[in-house]
Design a protein around this motif. Structure first.
Motif, PDB file in Angstrom:
ATOM      1  N   ARG A 149       0.773  -1.255   0.012  1.00 53.27           N
ATOM      2  CA  ARG A 149       0.010  -0.086  -0.066  1.00 53.27           C
ATOM      3  C   ARG A 149       0.983   1.208  -0.128  1.00 53.27           C
ATOM      4  N   LEU A 150       2.107   1.322   0.400  1.00 45.84           N
ATOM      5  CA  LEU A 150       2.918   2.547   0.467  1.00 45.84           C
ATOM      6  C   LEU A 150       3.239   3.161  -0.734  1.00 45.84           C
ATOM      7  N   GLY A 151       3.371   2.473  -1.935  1.00 40.68           N
ATOM      8  CA  GLY A 151       3.395   3.040  -3.151  1.00 40.68           C
ATOM      9  C   GLY A 151       4.915   3.768  -3.103  1.00 40.68           C
ATOM     10  N   THR A 152       5.326   4.533  -2.164  1.00 41.76           N
ATOM     11  CA  THR A 152       6.914   5.110  -2.448  1.00 41.76           C
ATOM     12  C   THR A 152       7.226   5.007  -0.910  1.00 41.76           C
ATOM     13  N   PHE A 153       8.483   4.665  -0.547  1.00 35.14           N
ATOM     14  CA  PHE A 153       9.160   4.677   0.850  1.00 35.14           C
ATOM     15  C   PHE A 153      10.308   5.545   0.771  1.00 35.14           C
ATOM     16  N   ASN A 154      10.249   6.552   1.493  1.00 31.81           N
ATOM     17  CA  ASN A 154      11.331   7.436   1.577  1.00 31.81           C
ATOM     18  C   ASN A 154      12.309   7.143   2.721  1.00 31.81           C
ATOM     19  N   GLY A 155      13.601   6.489   2.487  1.00 35.76           N
ATOM     20  CA  GLY A 155      14.447   6.063   3.467  1.00 35.76           C
ATOM     21  C   GLY A 155      15.532   7.102   3.821  1.00 35.76           C
ATOM     22  N   LYS A 156      16.463   6.676   4.595  1.00 37.07           N
ATOM     23  CA  LYS A 156      17.494   7.608   4.983  1.00 37.07           C
ATOM     24  C   LYS A 156      18.082   8.282   3.881  1.00 37.07           C
ATOM     25  N   TYR A 157      18.608   7.252   2.975  1.00 40.34           N
ATOM     26  CA  TYR A 157      19.540   7.523   1.588  1.00 40.34           C
ATOM     27  C   TYR A 157      18.900   7.380   0.380  1.00 40.34           C
ATOM     28  N   GLY A 158      17.725   7.222   0.198  1.00 37.67           N
ATOM     29  CA  GLY A 158      17.078   6.955  -1.068  1.00 37.67           C
ATOM     30  C   GLY A 158      15.497   6.816  -0.784  1.00 37.67           C
ATOM     31  N   SER A 159      14.912   6.523  -1.919  1.00 37.75           N
ATOM     32  CA  SER A 159      13.512   6.402  -1.905  1.00 37.75           C
ATOM     33  C   SER A 159      13.250   4.914  -2.854  1.00 37.75           C
ATOM     34  N   LEU A 160      12.182   4.251  -2.492  1.00 37.57           N
ATOM     35  CA  LEU A 160      11.919   3.073  -3.128  1.00 37.57           C
ATOM     36  C   LEU A 160      10.596   3.196  -3.710  1.00 37.57           C
ATOM     37  N   THR A 161      10.275   2.868  -4.954  1.00 34.45           N
ATOM     38  CA  THR A 161       8.877   2.734  -5.491  1.00 34.45           C
ATOM     39  C   THR A 161       8.474   1.343  -5.651  1.00 34.45           C
ATOM     40  N   ILE A 162       7.182   1.178  -4.975  1.00 32.57           N
ATOM     41  CA  ILE A 162       6.729  -0.105  -4.688  1.00 32.57           C
ATOM     42  C   ILE A 162       5.314  -0.127  -5.522  1.00 32.57           C
ATOM     43  N   SER A 163       5.315  -0.980  -6.471  1.00 28.38           N
ATOM     44  CA  SER A 163       4.003  -1.218  -7.213  1.00 28.38           C
ATOM     45  C   SER A 163       2.962  -2.069  -6.400  1.00 28.38           C
ATOM     46  N   ALA A 164       1.569  -2.025  -6.758  1.00 28.54           N
ATOM     47  CA  ALA A 164       0.621  -2.464  -5.955  1.00 28.54           C
ATOM     48  C   ALA A 164       0.910  -4.088  -5.698  1.00 28.54           C
ATOM     49  N   ASP A 165       1.590  -4.752  -6.474  1.00 26.09           N
ATOM     50  CA  ASP A 165       1.678  -6.004  -6.183  1.00 26.09           C
ATOM     51  C   ASP A 165       3.033  -6.360  -5.430  1.00 26.09           C
ATOM     52  N   GLY A 166       3.708  -5.407  -5.172  1.00 27.18           N
ATOM     53  CA  GLY A 166       4.541  -5.393  -3.886  1.00 27.18           C
ATOM     54  C   GLY A 166       6.318  -5.286  -4.601  1.00 27.18           C
ATOM     55  N   ASP A 167       6.251  -5.178  -5.901  1.00 24.66           N
ATOM     56  CA  ASP A 167       7.630  -5.350  -6.721  1.00 24.66           C
ATOM     57  C   ASP A 167       8.153  -3.839  -6.280  1.00 24.66           C
ATOM     58  N   ILE A 168       9.552  -3.806  -6.230  1.00 28.19           N
ATOM     59  CA  ILE A 168      10.192  -2.819  -5.732  1.00 28.19           C
ATOM     60  C   ILE A 168      11.202  -2.377  -7.068  1.00 28.19           C
ATOM     61  N   SER A 169      11.092  -1.115  -7.568  1.00 33.81           N
ATOM     62  CA  SER A 169      11.546  -1.054  -9.020  1.00 33.81           C
ATOM     63  C   SER A 169      13.164  -0.672  -8.662  1.00 33.81           C
ATOM     64  N   ILE A 170      14.040  -0.890  -9.284  1.00 34.22           N
ATOM     65  CA  ILE A 170      15.474  -0.444  -9.295  1.00 34.22           C
ATOM     66  C   ILE A 170      15.845   0.258 -10.464  1.00 34.22           C
ATOM     67  N   GLU A 171      16.288   1.678 -10.185  1.00 31.70           N
ATOM     68  CA  GLU A 171      16.630   2.439 -11.344  1.00 31.70           C
ATOM     69  C   GLU A 171      17.808   1.794 -12.145  1.00 31.70           C
ATOM     70  N   THR A 172      17.512   1.680 -13.473  1.00 28.05           N
ATOM     71  CA  THR A 172      18.807   1.207 -14.337  1.00 28.05           C
ATOM     72  C   THR A 172      18.724   2.216 -15.776  1.00 28.05           C
ATOM     73  N   SER A 173      19.705   2.122 -16.255  1.00 28.20           N
ATOM     74  CA  SER A 173      19.800   2.956 -17.572  1.00 28.20           C
ATOM     75  C   SER A 173      20.689   2.070 -18.561  1.00 28.20           C
ATOM     76  N   VAL A 174      20.574   2.316 -19.756  1.00 26.97           N
ATOM     77  CA  VAL A 174      21.596   1.804 -20.764  1.00 26.97           C
ATOM     78  C   VAL A 174      22.388   2.870 -20.971  1.00 26.97           C
ATOM     79  N   GLN A 175      23.742   2.312 -20.862  1.00 28.98           N
ATOM     80  CA  GLN A 175      24.838   3.214 -21.091  1.00 28.98           C
ATOM     81  C   GLN A 175      25.908   2.810 -22.128  1.00 28.98           C
ATOM     82  N   ILE A 176      26.555   3.720 -22.454  1.00 31.81           N
ATOM     83  CA  ILE A 176      27.848   3.362 -23.354  1.00 31.81           C
ATOM     84  C   ILE A 176      28.796   3.190 -22.691  1.00 31.81           C
ATOM     85  N   PHE A 177      29.703   2.183 -23.072  1.00 35.01           N
ATOM     86  CA  PHE A 177      30.955   2.100 -22.317  1.00 35.01           C
ATOM     87  C   PHE A 177      31.951   2.733 -22.963  1.00 35.01           C
ATOM     88  N   GLU A 178      32.736   3.506 -22.411  1.00 31.84           N
ATOM     89  CA  GLU A 178      33.746   4.463 -22.841  1.00 31.84           C
ATOM     90  C   GLU A 178      35.124   4.137 -22.142  1.00 31.84           C
TER      91      GLU A 178
END
Length: 158
Positions: free
Chosen positions: A129-158
């Motif tokens: 039910r939380l949706g978002t949890f704001n912790g000491k060092y960052g926030s977690l996004t929680i879906s209605a089914d309980g999945d917690i998203s982890i921020e990722t990105s596609v980068q180019i290796f330099e």
């Protein structure tokens, strides 16, 4: 297998199919070795590496030392500066991205137990039910089914 050091037999077969792209799905030093061997075998298509490269300093060093650039890989943002400094002071080593996520997970679980007790069903319902949890060092996004998203990105290796 992360402890393997020679992937040429498999890579020669794979390259023989003339793929447009090869996705490397490995962890540890093996991710770097595979990428280096793909280049040594003359593959000229697109290359993509999963998070095994992003999470392994050994793999990054192998690829960097081999002067391989320009391929895409799944990466993570840097850890929060405050978390970085606290982790370094506590453990004497650099934190990985998932160290911060794990810290936030434990904070979330601790808060849930304080609010609803230690009944696993109630804890799970509270977290969903939380949706978002704001912790000491960052926030977690929680879906209605309980999945917690982890921020990722596609980068180019330099």
């Amino acid at each position: 297998n992360p402890s393997e050091v020679d992937f040429r037999t498999h890579l020669i077969k794979l390259i023989g199919f003339k793929p447009d792209i090869i996705a490397v799905n490995s962890t540890g030093a093996a991710a770097g070795i595979i990428i280096r061997q793909i280049q040594e075998l003359g593959f000229h298509g697109q290359l993509f590496a999963n998070n095994g490269l992003a999470l392994s300093g050994d793999a990054k060093k192998i690829v960097h030392d081999s002067k391989i650039k320009g391929f895409r890989f799944l990466g993570y943002p840097p850890v929060n500066k405050l978390f970085h400094d606290a982790y370094l002071a506590q453990f004497g080593s650099e934190p990985g991205y998932f160290a911060q996520t794990a810290y936030s997970d434990i904070e979330l679980l601790s808060q849930a137990i304080k609010k609803v007790g230690n009944d696993p069903i109630k804890v799970t319902e509270f977290i969903k039910r939380l949706g978002t949890f704001n912790g000491k060092y960052g926030s977690l996004t929680i879906s209605a089914d309980g999945d917690i998203s982890i921020e990722t990105s596609v980068q180019i290796f330099e």
